[in-house]
Design an enzyme around this catalytic site. Structure first.
Site, PDB file in Angstrom:
ATOM      1  N   SER A 238      36.755  -6.184  27.712  1.00 20.10           N
ATOM      2  CA  SER A 238      36.139  -4.955  27.221  1.00 20.10           C
ATOM      3  C   SER A 238      36.763  -4.617  25.873  1.00 20.10           C
ATOM      4  O   SER A 238      37.652  -5.325  25.387  1.00 20.10           O
ATOM      5  CB  SER A 238      36.366  -3.804  28.204  1.00 20.10           C
ATOM      6  OG  SER A 238      37.752  -3.518  28.319  1.00 20.10           O
ATOM      7  N   LYS A 239      36.322  -3.505  25.271  1.00 20.79           N
ATOM      8  CA  LYS A 239      36.846  -3.126  23.956  1.00 20.79           C
ATOM      9  C   LYS A 239      38.356  -2.935  23.974  1.00 20.79           C
ATOM     10  O   LYS A 239      39.052  -3.275  23.027  1.00 20.79           O
ATOM     11  CB  LYS A 239      36.169  -1.849  23.466  1.00 20.79           C
ATOM     12  CG  LYS A 239      34.763  -2.078  22.910  1.00 20.79           C
ATOM     13  CD  LYS A 239      34.225  -0.820  22.266  1.00 20.79           C
ATOM     14  CE  LYS A 239      32.842  -1.077  21.655  1.00 20.79           C
ATOM     15  NZ  LYS A 239      32.308   0.122  20.985  1.00 20.79           N
ATOM     16  N   ARG A 240      38.862  -2.400  25.072  1.00 17.41           N
ATOM     17  CA  ARG A 240      40.303  -2.167  25.117  1.00 17.41           C
ATOM     18  C   ARG A 240      41.087  -3.475  25.198  1.00 17.41           C
ATOM     19  O   ARG A 240      42.278  -3.506  24.911  1.00 17.41           O
ATOM     20  CB  ARG A 240      40.667  -1.262  26.295  1.00 17.41           C
ATOM     21  CG  ARG A 240      40.384  -1.860  27.659  1.00 17.41           C
ATOM     22  CD  ARG A 240      40.535  -0.810  28.764  1.00 17.41           C
ATOM     23  NE  ARG A 240      40.173  -1.322  30.062  1.00 17.41           N
ATOM     24  CZ  ARG A 240      41.021  -1.911  30.889  1.00 17.41           C
ATOM     25  NH1 ARG A 240      42.281  -2.055  30.536  1.00 17.41           N
ATOM     26  NH2 ARG A 240      40.626  -2.358  32.060  1.00 17.41           N
ATOM     27  N   HIS A 241      40.424  -4.555  25.600  1.00 19.90           N
ATOM     28  CA  HIS A 241      41.088  -5.853  25.670  1.00 19.90           C
ATOM     29  C   HIS A 241      40.941  -6.655  24.381  1.00 19.90           C
ATOM     30  O   HIS A 241      41.779  -7.485  24.071  1.00 19.90           O
ATOM     31  CB  HIS A 241      40.484  -6.701  26.801  1.00 19.90           C
ATOM     32  CG  HIS A 241      40.700  -6.139  28.161  1.00 19.90           C
ATOM     33  ND1 HIS A 241      39.697  -6.045  29.102  1.00 19.90           N
ATOM     34  CD2 HIS A 241      41.819  -5.649  28.754  1.00 19.90           C
ATOM     35  CE1 HIS A 241      40.181  -5.526  30.214  1.00 19.90           C
ATOM     36  NE2 HIS A 241      41.463  -5.269  30.035  1.00 19.90           N
TER      37      HIS A 241
END
Length: 465
Positions: A238-241
């Protein structure tokens, strides 16, 4: 057979590292076999596809150096060809008009679920001989009703699908727009793609695509479905990754060589080797060596690989990226700026070019202020005489080289009976504004005689206050 691979991103979102790894594997495989790498933009989703997203794809591929032998081709420019094939299939009985309404399809689905069956279109319009008045139909492909489709996948091995489980796919919507799975088939056929290398989230699309290719009179290409890239915690990326634009990695100071090296190792290996140049990867890469299991990203490993490439690449090849980072900081960098020398001096202490640029500002701009702790320790009334003696010694140097600078500073330290640091550290604070820099001889050589003396003069004045 001439190998022809394709990378076919959809500009409905960002080109992130999962897509980049797919592009890399396609590029490497075609290059190793002397084939052609095709770039195709799958922009049939007109509502979600944007010119900005297309440009990010093109800019990202350019930055990475994954140049296409053919393309970019745009599906949105190929509509006449798709309609030509649809009309041909309608005439040959390989496709048909379906007049079922949304309500009828929903009723069909609910009845199947009530019977605990897999929801699928039941083919009720398959042999319809007359159109239904007042209804704009979709077009469906007549999928075979018996037998199996065997996907001999280069990564996953043999995967078998029953045709009875595959319903008749819509290939043209009621608004006249062709659908994704159909466009892919026509494109792969027209572009003579021999190897389809893509994420394993496409594996379930493959049997339908194979059936449609056979309807066009050709045997399907070789398929290789790559395992997913997961976040560090093992969950979907995801974006946080890191499911961000590939250009984010440029902004964060990663080299394209390092990012490609890192992504290649997410799912592929060659013995215990960790660091690869693009040339080495091209010579060694084989789809047969790709792992079946998913890989998790590791930011620390990426940073380590980036530093390894910073250490190994010729400084001149890194100059454009450091210049770009410095300009992002608002630092004016002249064409004759000693960027290669800065890279050589700083690369052992920098994991990214973003770090390097921030730590190298003083090479291009005199420090506006001194770090408080460093100034209180090294720019004092007690150190002012040391700075004055150092300035005099440096001003007398006939040659402004690192070795000459080192000799002058070492001689002062020896004469004063002190360690080198007692002389070097005040000079370091004077020229850099802080207590950390590359070795002082390298630092002063890069700064040059005039700038060094001006900065020492300013530091002496500060220390005498």
């Amino acid at each position: 057979m001439t190998v022809r691979t394709r990378f076919a991103p959809s500009p409905t979102g960002l080109l992130h590292i999962g897509g980049v790894r797919t592009a890399l594997f396609c590029w490497l495989y075609s290059r190793r076999h002397g084939g052609t790498f095709i770039l195709r933009i799958e922009d049939t989703d007109r509502e979600r596809s944007t010119p900005e997203a297309v440009q990010v794809i093109l800019d990202g591929m350019k930055w990475l150096g994954l140049d296409a032998g053919e393309g970019p081709f745009y599906q949105s420019q190929r509509y006449p060809r798709y309609r030509e094939v649809i009309q041909q299939w309608l005439g040959e009985g390989k496709a048909y008009h379906c007049y079922c309404s949304k309500e009828e399809l929903e009723q069909m689905r609910n009845a199947q679920l009530a019977r605990k069956e897999k929801p699928r279109y039941d083919g009720r319009c398959r042999n319809l001989s007359t159109p239904r008045e007042g209804v704009t139909p979709v077009v469906r492909f007549k999928n075979p009703v018996d037998g199996v489709v065997i996907v001999d996948d280069a990564v996953h091995g043999k995967v078998v699908f029953q045709n009875v489980e595959l319903d008749d796919l819509i290939i043209e919507r009621s608004d006249g727009n062709p659908t994704y799975n159909f466009c892919v088939v026509v494109d792969d056929y027209d572009m003579q793609v021999t190897h389809v290398i893509r994420g394993d989230d496409h594996l379930n699309n493959t049997p339908r695509q194979m059936n449609m290719l056979r309807a066009m009179g050709v045997e399907p290409p070789v398929y290789a479905h790559l395992p997913m890239i997961l976040g560090p915690d093992g969950t979907k990326l995801s974006k946080r990754h890191g499911a961000v634009s590939v250009l984010y990695y440029r902004e964060e100071g990663y080299l394209p060589e390092a990012l490609l090296n890192y992504l290649a190792r997410l799912g592929w290996s060659h013995g215990d080797q960790e660091i690869f140049s693009l040339e080495e990867m091209t010579a060694l890469f084989d789809i047969a060596d790709v792992n079946k299991s998913a890989s998790a990203i590791n930011p620390d490993k990426l940073a380590w690989i980036n530093q390894q490439h910073l250490m190994r690449l010729p400084p001149e090849s890194v100059v454009p990226e450091l210049r770009w980072q410095l300009e992002r900081l608002g630092i004016a960098v002249g064409e004759d700026a000693p960027l290669a020398a800065v890279i050589e001096a700083q690369r052992e202490r920098s994991k990214t070019l973003k770090e390097m640029a921030a730590a190298s500002r003083f090479f291009f701009e005199a420090p506006a202020v001194y770090e408080d702790k460093a100034a209180r320790k090294h720019l004092t009334a007690e150190t002012a005489p040391v700075l004055e003696q150092t300035r005099e010694a440096l001003a007398r140097l006939a040659d402004w080289t690192a070795s000459a600078v080192h000799g002058a500073i070492q001689a002062l330290a020896d004469a004063g009976g002190s360690g080198l640091g007692k002389v070097a550290q005040p000079v370091r604070v004077a020229v850099s504004g802080g207590s950390v820099s590359p070795p002082i001889d390298q630092t002063l050589e890069i700064l040059g005689r005039d700038q060094t003396l001006v900065r020492i003069d300013r530091a002496i004045e500060f220390a005498r206050r």
